[in-house]
Design a protein around this motif. Sequence first.
Motif, PDB file in Angstrom:
ATOM      1  N   THR A 235     -68.041 -68.095  21.023  1.00 17.88           N
ATOM      2  CA  THR A 235     -67.291 -68.263  19.784  1.00 17.88           C
ATOM      3  C   THR A 235     -68.196 -67.894  18.616  1.00 17.88           C
ATOM      4  O   THR A 235     -69.417 -67.744  18.772  1.00 17.88           O
ATOM      5  N   GLU A 236     -67.626 -67.767  17.439  1.00 16.10           N
ATOM      6  CA  GLU A 236     -68.422 -67.441  16.259  1.00 16.10           C
ATOM      7  C   GLU A 236     -69.488 -68.498  16.005  1.00 16.10           C
ATOM      8  O   GLU A 236     -70.634 -68.176  15.687  1.00 16.10           O
TER       9      GLU A 236
ATOM     10  N   TYR B 173     -80.603 -67.239   9.783  1.00 17.72           N
ATOM     11  CA  TYR B 173     -79.786 -68.018  10.710  1.00 17.72           C
ATOM     12  C   TYR B 173     -80.340 -69.436  10.820  1.00 17.72           C
ATOM     13  O   TYR B 173     -81.468 -69.637  11.302  1.00 17.72           O
TER      14      TYR B 173
ATOM     15  N   HIS C   6     -67.471 -64.158  26.194  1.00 16.31           N
ATOM     16  CA  HIS C   6     -67.743 -64.029  24.769  1.00 16.31           C
ATOM     17  C   HIS C   6     -67.987 -65.397  24.137  1.00 16.31           C
ATOM     18  O   HIS C   6     -67.204 -66.332  24.353  1.00 16.31           O
TER      19      HIS C   6
ATOM     20  N   GLU D 237     -73.221 -60.350  20.456  1.00 11.36           N
ATOM     21  CA  GLU D 237     -71.810 -60.214  20.093  1.00 11.36           C
ATOM     22  C   GLU D 237     -70.986 -59.586  21.214  1.00 11.36           C
ATOM     23  O   GLU D 237     -69.841 -59.956  21.440  1.00 11.36           O
TER      24      GLU D 237
ATOM     25  N   LEU E 104     -72.248 -68.235  18.653  1.00 14.35           N
ATOM     26  CA  LEU E 104     -73.124 -67.095  18.372  1.00 14.35           C
ATOM     27  C   LEU E 104     -74.122 -67.441  17.274  1.00 14.35           C
ATOM     28  O   LEU E 104     -75.306 -67.092  17.373  1.00 14.35           O
ATOM     29  N   LEU E 105     -73.667 -68.132  16.236  1.00 13.73           N
ATOM     30  CA  LEU E 105     -74.568 -68.534  15.158  1.00 13.73           C
ATOM     31  C   LEU E 105     -75.637 -69.490  15.663  1.00 13.73           C
ATOM     32  O   LEU E 105     -76.813 -69.379  15.284  1.00 13.73           O
TER      33      LEU E 105
END
Length: 463
Positions: A263-264, A240, A261, A187, A267-268
């Motif tokens: 993105t959401e 996950y 960073h 994160e 990351l998943l």
Amino acid sequence: MNRDFLLHNQAAKTLYHEYAKKMPIIDFHCHLSPFEIATNRKFNNLTELWLEGDHYKMRAMRANGVDENFITGNASDFEKFVKWAETVPYTLMNPLYHWTHLELKRYFGIDTILNPSTAKEIYNEATSLLQTEEYRAKHLIKKMNVEIVCTTDDPIDDLKYHKQIVDQGYSVKVLPAWRPDKAMAAENPEEYNTYLDKLSKVSGIDISGYENLLKALKIRQTFFNSMGCKLSDHGIENFYTEKYTNKEINDIFNKIRTGNHPTELELLKFKSALFYQFAVMNHDFGWTQQFHVGAIRNNNTRMLKLIGTDKGYDSIGGFDIAKGMSIFLNRLELNEKLTKTIVYNINPSDNELMATMVGNFNDGLIPGKMQFGSAWWFNDQKDGMQAQVKALSNMGLLGRFVGMTTDSRSFLSYTRHEYFRRILCNLIGTDIENGELPADMKMLGEMIEGICYYNAKRYFEFG
């Protein structure tokens, strides 16, 4: 809190006193410090031993209006203890009340009820005992008939204290357990890359790409295995299972490694890929994997910034875990990579869900391969333990259960095994008294001994 505490009928008393009580303890998941065991820490007073790092007590004290200075602040150890003593009378009907007095009684022989008027007497008596050799860390473990302890260790840990403990000839076996959560906690790229640099150094692998990350983890897992590790542990909000391609994961990793960073969704995907690989590696090493599922951590960001993690600001989550759990376990099963597995839920409403889901993946080859684990965290109290045992009994095989574990940072937590054993024996004893189970004490006593000790010994192949 007499000899028959929590034992409400003769059958329960017989099962506990003749079978459960004598069994050694295998604590296959805890957070005790290997450093404190290796150095045989001497605790200067009761506050150091009892309140330091105990987030259960921290939460209770805050709820009682105790200022943070007397919890994690600069107040003296005695002042902190007095504030805990002021809180204890308000913990009636909370498991802390039982645990507090069990720990005073079993470790220090103190029968006095803790309250403000008895605080000084209890503090002085216990602190006096803590000055003796018999109350240093190693002796506190042995005092409770503990045979094996599995700590919780990061892949970058050098495990030098585990080696020291072995070299010292300590009679209790203290083994590492693999906790690779930080290896997928991307994160914050800056913190994550700092972690990867440390992993790179200890593994000798330049982690310049995703495949090299897996190689570095494999090297560290091989080292853990050589040190006697037989279990992994994974703390997750949910399973996950986001779909991904290998190219996507390589691109996402490169993005993170260059300080950007994700993105959401990225990351998943990244977590899903690593999470699956962790499980594959667990299988390849023949380890048991544990999943602690559903906690929402660090809810109070103001206090997180002030005093850090694991200070009592975590809670029960309300996730829909069934579908993800099914997809994850099924993928492993399809690829013949599903190792022995224990799942723990923090939300009691998921008891039957967990108990039935793990039953889908038993293979008929390993007895109790898929385990619905003991009542965890907010559930490890009387009602929670009873509910977990009943759900397991209704949906699976109680007789194959590997039993209780402390999941604790405290050297005084081994009374939780006694607490669990008394509750278990009372449940079985009540069914005997009600005519719902045969009054065959030998048969049921052997089941109790299995749950308390033998099942875990065989399941984890501790020898």
